[in-house]
Motif scaffolding. Structure first.
Motif, PDB file in Angstrom:
ATOM      1  N   UNK A 192     -50.296  10.114 -51.185  1.00 17.47           N
ATOM      2  CA  UNK A 192     -51.054  11.296 -52.141  1.00 17.47           C
ATOM      3  C   UNK A 192     -49.747  12.844 -51.405  1.00 17.47           C
ATOM      4  N   UNK A 193     -49.700  13.359 -52.595  1.00 20.88           N
ATOM      5  CA  UNK A 193     -48.637  14.904 -52.722  1.00 20.88           C
ATOM      6  C   UNK A 193     -49.672  15.838 -51.497  1.00 20.88           C
ATOM      7  N   UNK A 194     -48.621  16.440 -51.194  1.00 24.41           N
ATOM      8  CA  UNK A 194     -49.571  17.076 -50.396  1.00 24.41           C
ATOM      9  C   UNK A 194     -49.837  18.736 -50.834  1.00 24.41           C
ATOM     10  N   UNK A 195     -50.718  19.322 -50.265  1.00 27.25           N
ATOM     11  CA  UNK A 195     -51.130  20.241 -50.951  1.00 27.25           C
ATOM     12  C   UNK A 195     -50.244  22.140 -50.940  1.00 27.25           C
ATOM     13  N   UNK A 196     -50.054  21.696 -49.806  1.00 22.06           N
ATOM     14  CA  UNK A 196     -49.032  23.543 -49.934  1.00 22.06           C
ATOM     15  C   UNK A 196     -47.079  22.737 -49.866  1.00 22.06           C
ATOM     16  N   UNK A 197     -46.503  24.099 -50.566  1.00 23.66           N
ATOM     17  CA  UNK A 197     -44.857  23.532 -51.260  1.00 23.66           C
ATOM     18  C   UNK A 197     -44.466  22.509 -49.631  1.00 23.66           C
ATOM     19  N   UNK A 198     -42.648  22.195 -49.952  1.00 27.76           N
ATOM     20  CA  UNK A 198     -42.544  20.759 -49.228  1.00 27.76           C
ATOM     21  C   UNK A 198     -41.050  22.251 -49.500  1.00 27.76           C
ATOM     22  N   UNK A 199     -40.180  22.121 -48.282  1.00 29.03           N
ATOM     23  CA  UNK A 199     -39.162  23.367 -48.204  1.00 29.03           C
ATOM     24  C   UNK A 199     -37.899  21.761 -48.347  1.00 29.03           C
ATOM     25  N   UNK A 200     -37.796  20.969 -47.858  1.00 28.69           N
ATOM     26  CA  UNK A 200     -36.872  19.989 -47.588  1.00 28.69           C
ATOM     27  C   UNK A 200     -37.260  18.571 -48.261  1.00 28.69           C
ATOM     28  N   UNK A 201     -36.057  18.090 -49.004  1.00 31.28           N
ATOM     29  CA  UNK A 201     -36.558  16.665 -49.321  1.00 31.28           C
ATOM     30  C   UNK A 201     -35.917  16.059 -47.786  1.00 31.28           C
ATOM     31  N   UNK A 202     -37.150  15.439 -47.235  1.00 31.35           N
ATOM     32  CA  UNK A 202     -37.217  14.014 -46.165  1.00 31.35           C
ATOM     33  C   UNK A 202     -37.523  13.189 -46.885  1.00 31.35           C
TER      34      UNK A 202
END
Length: 549
Positions: free
Chosen positions: A1-11
């Motif tokens: 499921x997608x995160x509920x907070x922004x992601x800073x880096x595509x890991x």
């Protein structure tokens, strides 16, 4: 499921989350994308093909350990997509994913690096197509990549994927203005819609919030010719093989008029490299490096009379060593995609290794590669028997060549063409000579069919309605009628209009009793000099397949 907070880096974790969200998004949109097809029979399966391609990628990633790094995840994702690719759209998508992984390899996953990788993904997708056309999934992806080049877009990863997804939606809306067949049908490009679904999923994963809701694309009645579902007008073919160039050197002498040579060059150029055509009327010397021997020889047949054909495998030993596999014993095998138990038995009896496929269940790269391995032969000939399976057949052939096998794909677009090719197959001939004879036999077999419209649609014969009987000539819906036997006879008459000595009828699973007998009786009455053969094919959707040689 997608995160509920922004992601800073595509890991690696973000890549896994995107893959899961993209798979779920395509599953939800599959019917909508399939419905963008305007064929009157349910052959348009772009949504299904894209979903199954991504599902194969997800299965490959699921086999990795939980702590696998991003490079391993993206590598498995791209290979899984390639092995599970279905249809032209699946092959193009697999190359897009490979390009993305290559672009990120050795770089951080910040906005700047991801934007550059997205550009490389677009480049890889375009490179997978011999003659790219705007108004397809290619132009949608290119628009998404181009808009990320600004400093403002690359401020952070969330901003970048948001503007990319927005640009893709806008590009999708422009596809009917770029491609006349889409405008006439009143729909957007199906493959482009799939790209938007994947970018929407990425936006959701990276930003932690769902993108703006997008209503399903409507089917709007519009006058004009029909277009296909997973038959994008982009001339898509299998991608060029990784590192090392084409697998075969093809050389032949050609007797042809000088006027045929420019078209020959244009046909051969996208097939490979090192193209040289020299000489003068009437004899020319042709040289080219290609992966698809059959297509190169077929181009020569279309231009004139090729002879003294020589095919040299450039990479046999190196590929076999790199793959670390034991090569099968010498010998020659034929692998054919079939739809229907009767056809399967017929091709098996003729000595071919059968792979199940056809409308509703396109054979994947992995399934075709498995068929090539099951054939247990060093030299292999592939009969795709479907325009949508040509690119997948080339992808599977490329994988088999990496294992040291010699593979030629004959571009058969119908089972009756494959039957004609098998009739002249001779494993005692030289490999290249066998391909020449089989390609010529398939090319000289015109193909037609009879089916029933499942929906209202615009065809080259006019507007058809659900329940109408349709006559198909060389892939086009050319006849609309009420009675299936009348339409079948009309198809045969048109096909014989330009000559023919043998009519082959392959009956389907839903055939009406006596249909084949009615057509044979019509032939005896109107064309007594023409022979006929009838086979029980059992294929779905098409009560009768027709071939004329």
């Amino acid at each position: 499921m997608p995160s509920t907070s922004p992601v800073a880096e595509f890991d690696a974790a973000t890549a896994r989350a995107w893959l899961a969200a993209g798979r779920d998004g395509l599953a939800a949109a599959r019917e909508e994308i399939d419905d963008l097809n305007v064929y009157p029979v349910p052959d348009g399966d772009t949504g299904t093909n894209l979903h199954l391609t991504v599902e194969s990628a997800a299965e490959a990633v699921a086999e990795l350990p939980a702590d696998a790094d991003r490079t391993d995840v993206l590598s498995a994702l791209a290979r899984g997509a390639l092995m599970g690719a279905r249809g032209n759209s699946g092959v193009i998508l697999s190359q897009m994913l490979r390009g993305l992984g290559d672009g990120l390899d050795g770089h951080p996953g910040d906005a700047a690096a991801f934007g550059t990788a997205l550009e490389q993904a677009a480049d890889a997708a375009y490179a997978a197509v011999a003659d790219p056309v705007e108004g397809t999934m290619l132009s949608v992806l290119r628009a998404a990549a181009d808009v990320t080049k600004t400093d403002d877009a690359r401020r952070d990863l969330g901003s970048l994927v948001t503007v990319a997804a927005d640009a893709a939606r806008e590009a999708l809306d422009r596809t009917p203005d770029q491609l006349e067949v889409l405008r006439q049908a009143g729909v957007v490009d199906a493959g482009g819609r799939g790209v938007c679904v994947l970018l929407d999923a990425l936006e959701e994963v990276v930003t932690g919030s769902a993108p703006r809701a997008r209503p399903p694309q409507p089917r709007r009645a519009a006058p004009g010719r029909r277009i296909g579902g997973d038959r994008p007008a982009d001339g898509s073919e299998a991608p060029a093989e990784e590192g090392g160039g084409p697998a075969y050197e093809v050389m032949f002498l050609l007797d042809a008029p000088a006027g045929e040579i420019p078209a020959l060059r244009e046909t051969l150029r996208p097939l490979g490299d090192s193209l040289v055509v020299v000489g003068g009327e009437p004899t020319w010397n042709v040289h080219v490096h290609v992966d698809d021997v059959g297509a190169a020889v077929e181009a020569g047949i279309e231009a004139g009379r090729p002879y003294r054909i020589r095919v040299t495998h450039l990479l046999d030993n190196a590929r076999a060593a790199r793959a670390g596999r034991d090569l099968p014993p010498d010998g020659r095998g034929v692998v054919s995609v079939v739809a229907g138990a009767g056809l399967g038995a017929l091709f098996t009896a003729a000595g071919a290794t059968v792979v199940s496929g056809g409308p509703g269940h396109r054979a994947s790269t992995a399934e075709l590669l498995d068929g090539l391995r099951r054939a247990r032969a060093r030299d292999l000939i592939v009969l795709p028997n479907d325009a949508d399976s040509l690119a997948v057949a080339e992808a599977a052939a490329g994988q088999a060549r990496d294992e040291g096998l010699r593979v030629g794909v004959i571009p058969t677009r119908a089972s009756v063409q494959a039957l004609a090719a098998l009739a002249v197959h001779d494993p005692q001939r030289r490999f290249e000579d066998d391909i020449v004879h089989m390609t010529a036999a398939a090319g000289h077999c015109r193909h037609g069919a009879v089916t029933v419209a499942a929906r209202e649609a615009v065809t080259m014969a006019g507007v058809c309605h659900e329940g109408d009987v349709l006559g198909v000539l060389d892939g086009d819906f050319a006849i609309i009628g009420d009675a299936i036997d009348t339409v079948a006879c009309a198809v045969v008459d048109r096909m014989l209009g330009s000559g023919g000595e043998l009519v082959t009828l392959v009956t389907g699973a839903d055939i009406d009793d006596g249909l084949a007998d009615a057509v044979v009786e019509h032939l005896h009455r109107t064309r007594p000099e023409v022979d006929s053969l009838v086979y029980a094919g059992g294929q779905p959707r098409y009560p009768l397949l027709i071939g004329v040689e």
